[in-house]
Design an enzyme around this catalytic site. Structure first.
Site, PDB file in Angstrom:
ATOM      1  CB  CYS A  93      21.603  22.493  49.511  1.00 58.62           C
ATOM      2  SG  CYS A  93      22.925  21.467  48.744  1.00 58.62           S
ATOM      3  CG  HIS A 337      20.595  23.580  43.817  1.00 66.18           C
ATOM      4  ND1 HIS A 337      20.574  24.439  45.047  1.00 66.18           N
ATOM      5  CD2 HIS A 337      21.010  22.446  44.390  1.00 66.18           C
ATOM      6  CE1 HIS A 337      20.698  23.888  46.136  1.00 66.18           C
ATOM      7  NE2 HIS A 337      21.277  22.505  45.830  1.00 66.18           N
ATOM      8  CB  CYS A 367      17.984  16.785  50.030  1.00 72.88           C
ATOM      9  SG  CYS A 367      18.647  17.361  48.280  1.00 72.88           S
ATOM     10  N   GLY A 369      23.734  18.499  51.367  1.00 70.80           N
ATOM     11  CA  GLY A 369      24.827  17.347  51.449  1.00 70.80           C
ATOM     12  C   GLY A 369      25.545  17.155  52.637  1.00 70.80           C
TER      13      GLY A 369
END
Length: 381
Positions: A93, A337, A367, A369
């Site tokens: 991400c 997203h 954040c 993964g």
């Protein structure tokens, strides 16, 4: 390399609309979205591609249509000079915010003056990979606790984030995104994209028909016990999209009379417990603020990627972010997203809104993964 350190600035930042998986961009290739971003950056700034030193592209799932160095393929497919190199990286991400930070670092090191960066994810054509190395499955009880949904459930339970608060935060995201769209606040950042079925001009995710009653009625999807609280309504949806920026040295921008959206002040990347990966923005933000010598109260705006409402609410509470400064135009729960795109997307939205409000400092953070956090502090010049 000169004796003084160059400062990196963003002279423009743009994004495509965020389209639903299977929606308006389903029949495009990821390169098409990246090309739209690169064309817009060149057209809007007047900086010719021949000036570009290197192209950095963030993409989370580099397989199938997104494999084999998508950055270089996008340059060639778009007809850009073949002298421009390109590299694709994945921090899941956080991929495209990392490309921006890497470009800033290259400029500070004196490697060059002009770096286009971008991020993309075409989730209509590339599956979300859940592959884990066997040792991870052994270490993390079969690996189920590392699924994104379960990390959101774990954050909600461990840090006492209620279902009601998550649903309210999700509704807030939709309401703010709709207000931003209807007032034209996204106009400066969105690049319309031509498709075989017409032009996509607006984000497809924000729902005018949602409400607390609708959100409360949705089932939990990652756990089914009495404490489960994460639903499709308070999590970010799967989407297709791209975003990018032109990062230059401040000297180059001044010499070429380029308007500056923001200076890169500091950045940080951290690792955290992967079972609560959503807390990553907390230590990343603290590290970036410490490097800049600033506090969260000095941030005029904060863009925190809304992977899930549970982790967004925890980060908001733990960092002490004022609600009036956080995701003022909505976030990923409404907009979507598209993994590799989202870091550049939140930076783009942040910089344009900071300029609109005549603010000084802004923070983009997210954040990642498997337990990471990325943060970047910008200053409006």
């Amino acid at each position: 390399m000169s004796g003084s350190i160059e400062r990196a600035v963003v002279v423009d930042a743009v994004r495509t609309p965020q389209a639903k998986k299977g929606g308006g961009f389903a029949d495009l290739h990821p390169e098409d979205l990246v090309i739209s971003i690169l064309d817009a950056l060149s057209d809007r700034t007047g900086v010719e591609p021949e000036e570009w030193v290197d192209f950095r592209l963030g993409c989370a799932n580099q397989e199938a249509e997104q494999g084999r160095n998508l950055a270089r393929q996008s340059l060639l497919a778009g007809g850009f000079p073949d002298s421009i190199p390109g590299a694709t990286l994945s921090r899941l991400c956080g991929s495209s915010l990392t490309t921006l930070n890497d470009a800033a670092r290259a400029i500070e090191a004196g490697d060059g003056d002009v770096y286009p960066i971008a991020g993309v994810e075409h989730m209509s054509s590339v599956p979300f990979s859940d592959w884990l190395h066997p040792s991870l499955k052994e270490r993390y009880d079969g690996g189920g606790s590392l699924s994104m949904g379960m990390t959101a459930e774990t954050v909600a339970r461990r840090y006492d984030v209620s279902r009601a608060d998550q649903d309210a935060f999700a509704l807030r995201s939709h309401e703010r995104a709709i207000a931003a769209r209807d007032s034209g606040r996204f106009a400066d950042e969105i690049v319309p994209v031509e498709t075989p079925d017409g032009t996509v001009e607006h984000d497809e995710g924000p729902r005018e028909d949602t409400s607390m009653e609708v959100l409360e009625s949705l089932p939990t999807v990652f756990a089914d016990d009495d404490d489960a609280s994460v639903t499709p309504g308070n999590a970010s949806p799967l989407t297709d999209g791209a975003a990018g920026a032109l990062v230059t040295s401040e000297r180059y921008a001044e010499e070429n009379d380029l308007p500056i959206l923001g200076r890169v002040v500091s950045r940080a990347v951290v690792g955290v417990d992967p079972e609560v990966m959503g807390i990553g923005p907390v230590p990343a933000t603290r590290a970036a603020l410490d490097e800049a010598g600033l506090t969260i109260d000095e941030m005029d705006l904060v863009e925190l990627n809304e992977a899930f409402a549970s982790q967004s609410l925890y980060c908001k509470r733990e960092l002490g972010i004022d609600d009036d400064k956080l995701n003022v135009n909505g976030g990923a729960i409404a907009l979507g997203h598209p993994l590799g795109c989202s870091g550049a997307r939140i930076a783009t939205t942040l910089l344009h809104e900071l300029d609109r409000r005549d603010g000084r400092y802004g923070l983009a953070t997210m954040c990642v993964g498997f337990g990471q956090g990325v943060a970047t502090v910008f200053e409006r010049v």
